[in-house]
Motif scaffolding. Structure first.
Motif, mmCIF file in Angstrom:
data_model
loop_
_atom_site.group_PDB
_atom_site.id
_atom_site.type_symbol
_atom_site.label_atom_id
_atom_site.label_comp_id
_atom_site.label_asym_id
_atom_site.label_seq_id
_atom_site.Cartn_x
_atom_site.Cartn_y
_atom_site.Cartn_z
ATOM 1 N N PRO A 1 0.995 -1.094 -0.322
ATOM 2 C CA PRO A 1 0.117 0.115 -0.119
ATOM 3 C C PRO A 1 0.847 1.334 0.040
ATOM 4 N N GLY A 2 2.201 1.462 -1.023
ATOM 5 C CA GLY A 2 2.599 2.645 -1.003
ATOM 6 C C GLY A 2 1.964 3.496 -1.677
ATOM 7 N N GLY A 3 1.859 5.246 -0.842
ATOM 8 C CA GLY A 3 0.486 6.326 -1.389
ATOM 9 C C GLY A 3 0.523 5.993 -3.260
ATOM 10 N N LEU A 4 1.981 5.657 -3.783
ATOM 11 C CA LEU A 4 2.420 6.581 -5.292
ATOM 12 C C LEU A 4 1.507 5.139 -6.459
ATOM 13 N N SER A 5 1.774 3.469 -5.573
ATOM 14 C CA SER A 5 1.082 2.388 -6.995
ATOM 15 C C SER A 5 0.436 2.588 -6.990
ATOM 16 N N SER A 6 -0.637 2.748 -5.411
ATOM 17 C CA SER A 6 -2.062 3.164 -4.633
ATOM 18 C C SER A 6 -3.280 3.637 -5.636
ATOM 19 N N THR A 7 -2.104 4.891 -6.046
ATOM 20 C CA THR A 7 -2.986 5.979 -6.939
ATOM 21 C C THR A 7 -2.658 5.948 -7.863
#
Length: 375
Positions: free
Chosen positions: A286-292
């Motif tokens: 759940p990294g911010g970038l990959s999730s976004t």
């Protein structure tokens, strides 16, 4: 306009966000430079700090979580007392003079931070050297960064209007918060049909596809998770595993599972956007970038167990808004991924929530806000 973006190599997300903003500046004909903030001290120091950070996160995630929570408390104490600054501030002020000289020599119109470290250095310059160009901070996770409240940035671009409460609770005034979404590359903002994406990637049109991405640092037991998915999957399921630059992980998976023709093993790729378009379910830390990126692509997400700290807060935001499912371990991750392939109602619920909550083109919004001179 001439813009400077300051990032840091503690994970790929900060650099990815920086590149997404730089891309739009350049598309609009502006001059935009990205620099590793810590390298203004020395490249050796940057490598040491970032390498140590990654090792702690990989080998002692619980300890990292404790440091993260401590940082949040330190930031709040410093704001309430109005007399103290965090150790992070004092560490980053060490290279502030070199950074100031670089900004002056190159006559930048603004500075944009995608990491707390340069925001601390710029705070020192604003307090002590009359730095008078606008300073912006781009959040790369779905909650406030520890100690951000002690910085003197002018504008904070937040991940979502619903996450703004995590900033205001720490004493940051609403007038400094602009909910923009987390910036992703322009290729993620353009939709490609599943059929066209699969043709371009030479993937079967009739199969169901699960995409597994390990993140820039290769966290989690990807081998066991992939093995679990394959054991639970029918013959018409393809499992694409992208290991990035982690050659050891690639070789390990290839050695143990490579004979299964349902596995598609990919190393580094610049076609993550196409693989998302081609797939039915996406598994990721759940990294911010990959999730976004997945959110913007509106692909059902299964988050693997989060590293304590920002990833826990990302999961909390995503699950609260029905944007993803979260697994507590590798076995549950494989269960949820295979469930999403057959449960049309649940899959469509996630997709509709993603359509509702996503920001269409955050990088473009951020650049246009900055160029409008709203500070």
């Amino acid at each position: 306009m001439k813009a400077l973006i300051l990032s840091c190599n503690t994970g790929g997300g900060h650099n990815t966000a920086a590149k997404a903003v730089q891309e739009v500046f350049r598309l609009q004909g502006d001059d935009c430079v990205i620099k590793d903030a810590l390298a203004f001290g020395s490249h050796k120091a940057s490598d040491l700090v970032c390498g140590s950070y990654i090792e702690i996160v990989k080998k002692s995630p619980k300890l990292f979580g404790e440091f993260y929570e401590m940082g949040k408390k330190v930031g709040q104490y410093n704001v309430s007392e109005k007399r103290f600054r965090s150790p992070i501030y004092y560490i980053n002020k060490l290279y502030a003079d070199a950074l100031h000289e670089y900004i002056d020599e190159n006559r930048f119109d603004c500075v944009i931070c995608t990491h707390i470290f340069p925001a601390e250095a710029l705070t020192h310059l604003r307090k002590n050297h009359d730095l008078n160009i606008p300073i912006y901070f781009v959040s790369t996770d779905y909650s406030i960064s520890p100690m951000l409240e002690e910085t003197l940035v002018d504008v904070i671009f937040t991940p979502h209007i619903d996450s703004n409460i995590t900033f205001t609770r720490k004493g940051i005034t609403k007038d400094r918060l602009i909910d923009s979404g987390i910036p992703v590359g322009q290729r993620f903002t353009v939709a490609e049909s599943k059929e066209n994406a699969r043709k371009a990637l030479d993937l079967p049109l009739g199969d169901k596809i699960i995409l597994v991405m390990t993140g820039s640092m290769g966290f989690g037991d990807t081998l066991e998770m992939t093995k679990g998915i394959l054991e639970k999957s029918a013959a018409n399921i393809k499992v694409i595993v992208v290991t990035g630059n982690n050659k050891e992980l690639y070789n390990d998976i290839n050695e143990k599972l490579g004979k299964d023709n349902r596995l598609v093993l990919i190393g580094y790729t610049d076609k993550a956007n196409q693989y998302m378009d081609a797939s039915d379910v996406f598994l990721s830390k759940p990294g911010g970038l990959s999730s976004t990126e997945a959110l913007v692509k509106t692909i059902p997400i299964v988050h693997t167990a989060p590293i304590p700290g920002c990833e826990s807060e990302n999961v909390e935001f995503f699950t609260k808004h029905h944007l993803s499912l979260c697994a507590k371990d590798t076995e549950e991750a494989s269960d949820l991924a295979t469930k999403l392939l057959t449960d049309d109602f649940l899959r469509n619920q996630i997709i509709e929530a993603q359509k509702h909550y996503k920001y269409a083109n955050s990088a473009k919004f951020i650049v246009e806000y900055i160029k409008a001179g709203n500070v």
